[in-house]
Design an enzyme around this catalytic site. Structure first.
Site, mmCIF file in Angstrom:
data_model
loop_
_atom_site.group_PDB
_atom_site.id
_atom_site.type_symbol
_atom_site.label_atom_id
_atom_site.label_comp_id
_atom_site.label_asym_id
_atom_site.label_seq_id
_atom_site.Cartn_x
_atom_site.Cartn_y
_atom_site.Cartn_z
ATOM 1 C CG ASN A 139 -10.939 -2.786 11.540
ATOM 2 O OD1 ASN A 139 -10.173 -3.361 12.284
ATOM 3 N ND2 ASN A 139 -10.669 -1.905 10.451
ATOM 4 C CE1 TYR A 196 -7.300 1.596 19.886
ATOM 5 C CE2 TYR A 196 -6.164 0.145 21.457
ATOM 6 C CZ TYR A 196 -6.730 0.208 20.278
ATOM 7 O OH TYR A 196 -6.585 -0.630 19.491
HETATM 8 N N1 LIG Z 1 -2.647 -2.832 15.289
HETATM 9 C C1 LIG Z 1 -2.870 -3.493 16.538
HETATM 10 O O1 LIG Z 1 -1.886 -3.736 17.135
HETATM 11 C C2 LIG Z 1 -4.203 -3.603 17.081
HETATM 12 C C3 LIG Z 1 -4.451 -4.409 18.238
HETATM 13 C C4 LIG Z 1 -5.630 -4.483 18.940
HETATM 14 C C5 LIG Z 1 -6.737 -3.935 17.933
HETATM 15 N N2 LIG Z 1 -6.567 -3.241 16.972
HETATM 16 C C6 LIG Z 1 -7.609 -2.873 16.408
HETATM 17 O O2 LIG Z 1 -7.729 -3.189 15.108
HETATM 18 C C7 LIG Z 1 -8.452 -2.250 14.217
HETATM 19 C C8 LIG Z 1 -7.663 -1.613 12.937
HETATM 20 O O3 LIG Z 1 -6.276 -1.529 13.813
HETATM 21 P P1 LIG Z 1 -5.118 -0.795 12.737
HETATM 22 O O4 LIG Z 1 -3.998 -1.013 13.272
HETATM 23 O O5 LIG Z 1 -5.500 -1.381 11.345
HETATM 24 O O6 LIG Z 1 -5.686 0.684 12.784
HETATM 25 P P2 LIG Z 1 -5.622 1.985 11.984
HETATM 26 O O7 LIG Z 1 -5.353 3.103 12.651
HETATM 27 O O8 LIG Z 1 -4.457 1.686 10.857
HETATM 28 O O9 LIG Z 1 -7.077 1.853 10.910
HETATM 29 C C9 LIG Z 1 -8.268 2.185 11.311
HETATM 30 C C10 LIG Z 1 -8.954 2.666 9.910
HETATM 31 O O10 LIG Z 1 -10.306 3.134 10.647
HETATM 32 C C11 LIG Z 1 -10.423 4.404 9.873
HETATM 33 N N3 LIG Z 1 -11.334 5.035 10.680
HETATM 34 C C12 LIG Z 1 -10.651 5.918 11.763
HETATM 35 N N4 LIG Z 1 -11.773 6.762 12.082
HETATM 36 C C13 LIG Z 1 -12.838 6.204 11.447
HETATM 37 C C14 LIG Z 1 -14.222 6.909 11.655
HETATM 38 N N5 LIG Z 1 -14.691 7.942 12.492
HETATM 39 N N6 LIG Z 1 -15.079 6.759 10.494
HETATM 40 C C15 LIG Z 1 -14.765 5.466 9.582
HETATM 41 N N7 LIG Z 1 -13.517 4.954 9.562
HETATM 42 C C16 LIG Z 1 -12.529 5.567 10.528
HETATM 43 C C17 LIG Z 1 -9.089 4.916 9.338
HETATM 44 O O11 LIG Z 1 -9.178 5.626 8.371
HETATM 45 C C18 LIG Z 1 -8.640 3.458 9.218
HETATM 46 O O12 LIG Z 1 -8.540 3.048 7.938
HETATM 47 C C19 LIG Z 1 -8.836 -0.970 15.265
HETATM 48 O O13 LIG Z 1 -10.024 -1.354 15.710
HETATM 49 C C20 LIG Z 1 -8.021 -1.198 16.328
HETATM 50 O O14 LIG Z 1 -8.331 -0.784 17.435
HETATM 51 C C21 LIG Z 1 -5.310 -3.004 16.509
#
Ligand SMILES: NC(=O)c1ccc[n+]([C@@H]2O[C@H](COP(=O)([O-])OP(=O)(O)OC[C@H]3O[C@@H](n4cnc5c(N)ncnc54)[C@H](O)[C@@H]3O)[C@@H](O)[C@H]2O)c1
Length: 253
Positions: A89, A157
């Site tokens: 994730n 992205y």
């Molecule tokens: N929120 C949305 O609308 C949405 C939609 C589609 C997909 N996603 C995907 O769902 C996932 C979570 O989304 P979110 O909104 O919670 O995002 P977010 O950015 O709030 O959370 C991402 C998490 O990943 C961690 N992270 C970032 N870089 C890292 C690294 N190099 N190593 C380890 N950890 C790392 C961050 O500290 C954070 O806890 C992501 O993969 C995102 O692309 C989100």
């Protein structure tokens, strides 16, 4: 308790959707490793799960760094004895500015791919040997509906999230003979802090996205957990190489 005694690593489990998966997996009986670059957040989630009566471990990891990723897998096995589930994730999403493709710097492009694509591959490389040993495993790669919709102004992205699905399909064929299932989830526009504060977001973005869904609203973090639990559980043992859209009927592919 659909995940009773399963050991699950959730990368990026310290906030947003990752935290939601961690809490739900714990409620379903899993032992959860919260692996995040932000260790303070990971530790907070660890405490929440332990307070709930669950078993949890916070691990600091930058998923783009091979040594840290292999350490994450080793620590998991040291503490809980095995790895049943890996939820890939972690991604760079929070704070990513929406901007034209030709203003993205090479450094931004490379970091995006290093974390969102290479990081995912490294985590699978580290966890797969333990799953092979068990003759079973579940890998869940988090993609995004952005590439299905062709969302503009986030090219680096969006491109990484399309790569996630290619990786999922090819790996499902490489790991199938070991009983390891590899699937992906494509969340719709989800109301996490990262989405709410997306720099450069145009006015009316939430309403515009909601109008494109069949169910008439954007995704909430709790909407994602059903698909994640299903793909982590024994109920999905004969499903691999697939992508599940959890977006209220936005992208229909
Ligand atoms: N929120 C949305 O609308 C949405 C939609 C589609 C997909 N996603 C995907 O769902 C996932 C979570 O989304 P979110 O909104 O919670 O995002 P977010 O950015 O709030 O959370 C991402 C998490 O990943 C961690 N992270 C970032 N870089 C890292 C690294 N190099 N190593 C380890 N950890 C790392 C961050 O500290 C954070 O806890 C992501 O993969 C995102 O692309 C989100």
């Amino acid at each position: 308790m659909r995940l009773k005694d399963k050991v699950a690593i959730i990368t990026g489990g310290g906030q947003g959707l990752g935290k939601e998966y961690a809490v739900t997996f714990c409620k379903e009986g899993a032992k959860v490793v919260i692996a995040d670059i932000n260790i303070d957040n990971a530790k907070e989630v660890e405490k929440t799960l332990i307070d709930m009566g669950g078993e949890a471990l916070a691990v600091k990891v930058d998923v783009s760094k091979s040594d840290e990723v292999f350490m994450m897998a080793e620590k998991t096995v040291e503490k809980f004895g095995k790895i049943d589930v890996l939820v890939n994730n972690a991604a760079i999403y929070y704070g990513v500015a929406m901007k034209p493709f030709d203003t993205i710097s090479e450094e931004e492009w490379e970091r995006m791919f290093n974390v969102n694509v290479k990081g995912m591959w490294l985590c699978i490389k580290a966890a797969a040997p333990y799953m092979k040993q068990n003759g079973k495993g579940k890998i869940i790669n988090i993609s995004s509906g952005t590439w299905l919709m062709g969302i503009p102004m986030l090219l680096h992205y969006v491109t990484t999230k399309a790569a996630v699905v290619g990786m999922t399909r090819a790996l499902s064929r490489e790991l199938g003979e070991y009983g390891v299932c590899v699937n992906s989830i494509s969340p719709g526009f989800t109301m996490t802090e990262a989405s709410k504060t997306l720099p450069g977001r145009p006015p009316g973005l939430d309403e515009m996205m909601a109008q494109q869904t069949a169910l008439g609203r954007n995704t909430e973090p709790t909407d994602l957990v059903g698909a994640a639990v299903f793909l982590a559980s024994d109920a999905s043992d004969f499903i691999t190489g697939q992508m599940i859209n959890v977006d209220g009927g936005c992208a229909m592919h």
